[in-house]
Design a protein around this motif. Structure first.
Motif, short mmCIF file in Angstrom:
data_model
loop_
_atom_site.label_atom_id
_atom_site.label_comp_id
_atom_site.label_asym_id
_atom_site.label_seq_id
_atom_site.Cartn_x
_atom_site.Cartn_y
_atom_site.Cartn_z
N GLY A 1 -20.50 -2.77 5.77
CA GLY A 1 -20.58 -2.34 7.16
C GLY A 1 -20.41 -0.84 7.30
N ASN A 2 -20.93 -0.28 8.39
CA ASN A 2 -20.87 1.15 8.60
C ASN A 2 -19.48 1.62 9.00
OD1 ASN A 2 -23.61 1.51 8.08
ND2 ASN A 2 -24.17 0.96 10.18
N ASN A 3 -18.70 0.76 9.62
CA ASN A 3 -17.37 1.14 10.05
C ASN A 3 -16.35 0.26 9.34
OD1 ASN A 3 -15.08 1.97 11.29
ND2 ASN A 3 -15.66 1.35 13.35
N PRO A 4 -15.75 0.73 8.26
CA PRO A 4 -14.87 -0.09 7.46
C PRO A 4 -13.57 -0.45 8.13
CG PRO A 4 -14.80 2.17 6.69
CD PRO A 4 -15.85 2.09 7.73
N VAL A 5 -13.22 0.22 9.21
CA VAL A 5 -11.96 -0.10 9.88
C VAL A 5 -12.20 -0.45 11.33
CG1 VAL A 5 -10.47 1.22 8.37
CG2 VAL A 5 -11.58 2.37 10.26
N ALA A 6 -13.31 -1.10 11.61
CA ALA A 6 -13.60 -1.51 12.99
C ALA A 6 -12.47 -2.38 13.51
CB ALA A 6 -14.91 -2.28 13.03
N ALA B 1 -11.11 -2.39 3.79
CA ALA B 1 -12.51 -2.27 3.41
C ALA B 1 -12.82 -0.90 2.83
CB ALA B 1 -13.41 -2.53 4.63
N GLU B 2 -12.13 0.12 3.32
CA GLU B 2 -12.34 1.48 2.81
C GLU B 2 -11.96 1.52 1.33
OE1 GLU B 2 -12.98 5.45 2.25
OE2 GLU B 2 -13.60 4.26 3.98
N PRO B 3 -12.92 1.79 0.43
CA PRO B 3 -12.65 1.68 -1.01
C PRO B 3 -11.60 2.65 -1.53
CG PRO B 3 -14.80 2.70 -0.62
CD PRO B 3 -14.32 2.19 0.70
N ASN B 4 -11.37 3.76 -0.84
CA ASN B 4 -10.42 4.74 -1.32
C ASN B 4 -9.01 4.54 -0.80
OD1 ASN B 4 -12.22 6.45 -2.93
ND2 ASN B 4 -13.19 6.91 -0.97
N LEU B 5 -8.81 3.49 0.00
CA LEU B 5 -7.47 3.18 0.47
C LEU B 5 -6.81 2.20 -0.49
CD1 LEU B 5 -7.86 2.75 4.33
CD2 LEU B 5 -7.00 4.72 3.07
N PRO B 6 -5.58 2.46 -0.89
CA PRO B 6 -4.91 1.53 -1.80
C PRO B 6 -4.45 0.27 -1.07
CG PRO B 6 -3.38 3.23 -1.11
CD PRO B 6 -4.73 3.60 -0.53
N ASP B 7 -4.32 -0.83 -1.80
CA ASP B 7 -3.65 -1.99 -1.24
C ASP B 7 -2.20 -1.61 -0.97
OD1 ASP B 7 -6.03 -3.13 -1.84
OD2 ASP B 7 -5.26 -4.61 -3.26
N ILE B 8 -1.57 -2.31 -0.03
CA ILE B 8 -0.19 -2.01 0.34
C ILE B 8 0.62 -3.29 0.38
CG2 ILE B 8 1.32 -1.20 2.21
CD1 ILE B 8 -0.76 0.87 2.88
N VAL B 9 1.79 -3.26 -0.25
CA VAL B 9 2.76 -4.35 -0.15
C VAL B 9 3.76 -3.99 0.95
CG1 VAL B 9 4.57 -5.65 -1.31
CG2 VAL B 9 2.54 -4.95 -2.59
N TYR B 10 3.96 -4.91 1.88
CA TYR B 10 4.87 -4.70 3.00
C TYR B 10 6.06 -5.62 2.85
CZ TYR B 10 6.63 -4.95 7.82
OH TYR B 10 7.42 -4.95 8.95
N LEU B 11 7.26 -5.03 2.86
CA LEU B 11 8.50 -5.78 2.76
C LEU B 11 9.35 -5.45 3.98
CD1 LEU B 11 9.30 -4.93 -0.97
CD2 LEU B 11 8.34 -7.07 -0.13
N GLN B 12 9.54 -6.42 4.85
CA GLN B 12 10.32 -6.18 6.07
C GLN B 12 11.78 -6.52 5.83
OE1 GLN B 12 8.56 -7.40 9.79
NE2 GLN B 12 10.55 -7.85 10.68
N GLN B 13 12.65 -5.65 6.33
CA GLN B 13 14.09 -5.85 6.23
C GLN B 13 14.68 -5.89 7.63
OE1 GLN B 13 14.72 -2.31 3.89
NE2 GLN B 13 14.44 -3.37 1.95
N LEU B 14 15.99 -6.07 7.73
CA LEU B 14 16.61 -6.18 9.05
C LEU B 14 16.47 -4.91 9.87
CD1 LEU B 14 19.91 -8.15 8.35
CD2 LEU B 14 17.91 -8.95 9.59
N THR B 15 16.59 -3.77 9.24
CA THR B 15 16.58 -2.51 9.99
C THR B 15 15.52 -1.53 9.50
OG1 THR B 15 18.29 -1.60 8.51
CG2 THR B 15 19.03 -2.68 10.54
N GLY B 16 14.54 -2.01 8.78
CA GLY B 16 13.50 -1.13 8.26
C GLY B 16 12.48 -1.91 7.46
N ALA B 17 11.67 -1.18 6.73
CA ALA B 17 10.62 -1.82 5.93
C ALA B 17 10.26 -0.91 4.77
CB ALA B 17 9.39 -2.10 6.78
N LEU B 18 9.70 -1.51 3.72
CA LEU B 18 9.19 -0.78 2.58
C LEU B 18 7.68 -0.95 2.51
CD1 LEU B 18 11.80 -1.70 -0.19
CD2 LEU B 18 11.66 0.44 1.12
#
Length: 315
Positions: free
Chosen positions: A15-20, A246-263
């Protein structure tokens, strides 16, 4: 081998817009990545780029990682430094920066929404593949309104009913990504114990199970149920989410939610470790073809319970 519809999740098309439909978070990451490649192509250091915008190397680092927006004045100076002279190309960078600096639809909740969760909402809105392991409750993107209200009411017991309703509304709005024209692929591995936990009482719980039965019929939603005896929590230290774009140059991201923040993890070693756990869990759990039967067994095999304290259970 993952099921066919999960394999299809890895094919994002062209697609033309990878983050539609996505939020400013990913747009900032895209802009930052492109600026980094321009800088590296010119053999310039972050210090040199920082001097060009009257800033520091740390400011350039934040820009290139998408941690902050880019002012138009700074962007013009960087494009000059990187010798981007074509007017059309410069305008594309400037337009991307304008979109990246816009507020997401959730900005109306900034009076209570933590900044670390604001970041996640932008990533979730733009993800093309969302993989989740959840040992505690039904994952947020598949919760019914009543179930979500019960969960949030327990998690924020000191807040007013109005505040809880705002949280519920935000969670329901997030789920709209699943019904848009090009929804993300959703692959969820849920512990059996989480599904047996009757949050909200038996009526709310049964409605939630029915909702999962309908959801798992959707071609872009894959649900696997991990049996109690497999011991998923021994393999993964709590819930986590992996997002792919979809954007090939963006890395995958692991999201870890905590009580008062996130990683937010995007290093290759971290991604490899979490993907290894996800893949192991997906092999240990019955294939998605068995999900309907497992959900029906949970629903139909549950003994009657009461919804209100002090009520008598049916004979």
């Amino acid at each position: 081998m993952p099921p066919s519809k999960v394999r299809q999740a890895m094919d994002f098309g062209s697609g033309n817009n990878p983050v539609a439909g996505g939020g400013p978070t990913v747009l900032r990451m895209m802009l930052g990545g492109r600026l980094r490649r321009l800088r590296e192509a010119r053999g310039l250091t972050r210090e040199a780029a920082g001097e060009a915008i009257r800033g520091s190397h740390s400011k350039i680092s934040r820009l290139e990682l998408g941690r902050t927006g880019c002012r138009e004045r700074d962007l013009v100076d960087l494009l000059d430094l990187y010798r981007v002279t074509d007017p059309d190309e410069r305008e594309r960078y400037l337009e991307l920066a304008r979109q990246a600096n816009a507020s997401g639809w959730w900005a109306r909740d900034n009076d209570w929404l933590p900044k670390w969760f604001d970041t996640y909402l932008g990533l979730e809105q733009a993800a093309r593949l969302i993989r989740v392991y959840e040992p505690r409750a039904v994952p947020e993107l598949l919760q019914t309104q009543a179930y979500a209200r019960s969960v949030l009411g327990m998690a924020h017991a000191s807040e007013s009913a109005e505040s809880i309703e705002r949280r519920v509304a935000l969670r329901m709005r997030r789920q709209e990504i699943l019904s848009r024209p090009e929804p993300p692929q959703l692959w969820m591995i849920i512990e059996e114990a989480a599904l047996r936990r009757r949050i909200g009482g038996s009526t709310v719980w049964r409605a939630q199970i029915e909702h999962l039965l309908r959801a798992q019929e959707q071609p872009h939603i894959t649900i696997q149920i991990l049996a109690d005896h497999v011991g998923g929590p021994a393999l993964a230290d709590g819930a986590f989410t992996v997002l792919r774009f979809a954007e090939p140059n963006l890395p995958d991201i692991v999201y870890l939610q905590q009580l008062t923040g996130a990683l937010y993890l995007d290093k290759v070693a971290d991604l490899d470790a979490y993907y290894a756990v996800l893949n192991q869990l997906s092999v240990l759990a019955p294939s998605p073809e068995h999900t309907r039967r497992l959900l029906e067994a949970l629903r139909d095999g549950a003994a009657p319970t009461v919804d209100e304290p002090g009520a008598r259970a049916p004979a």
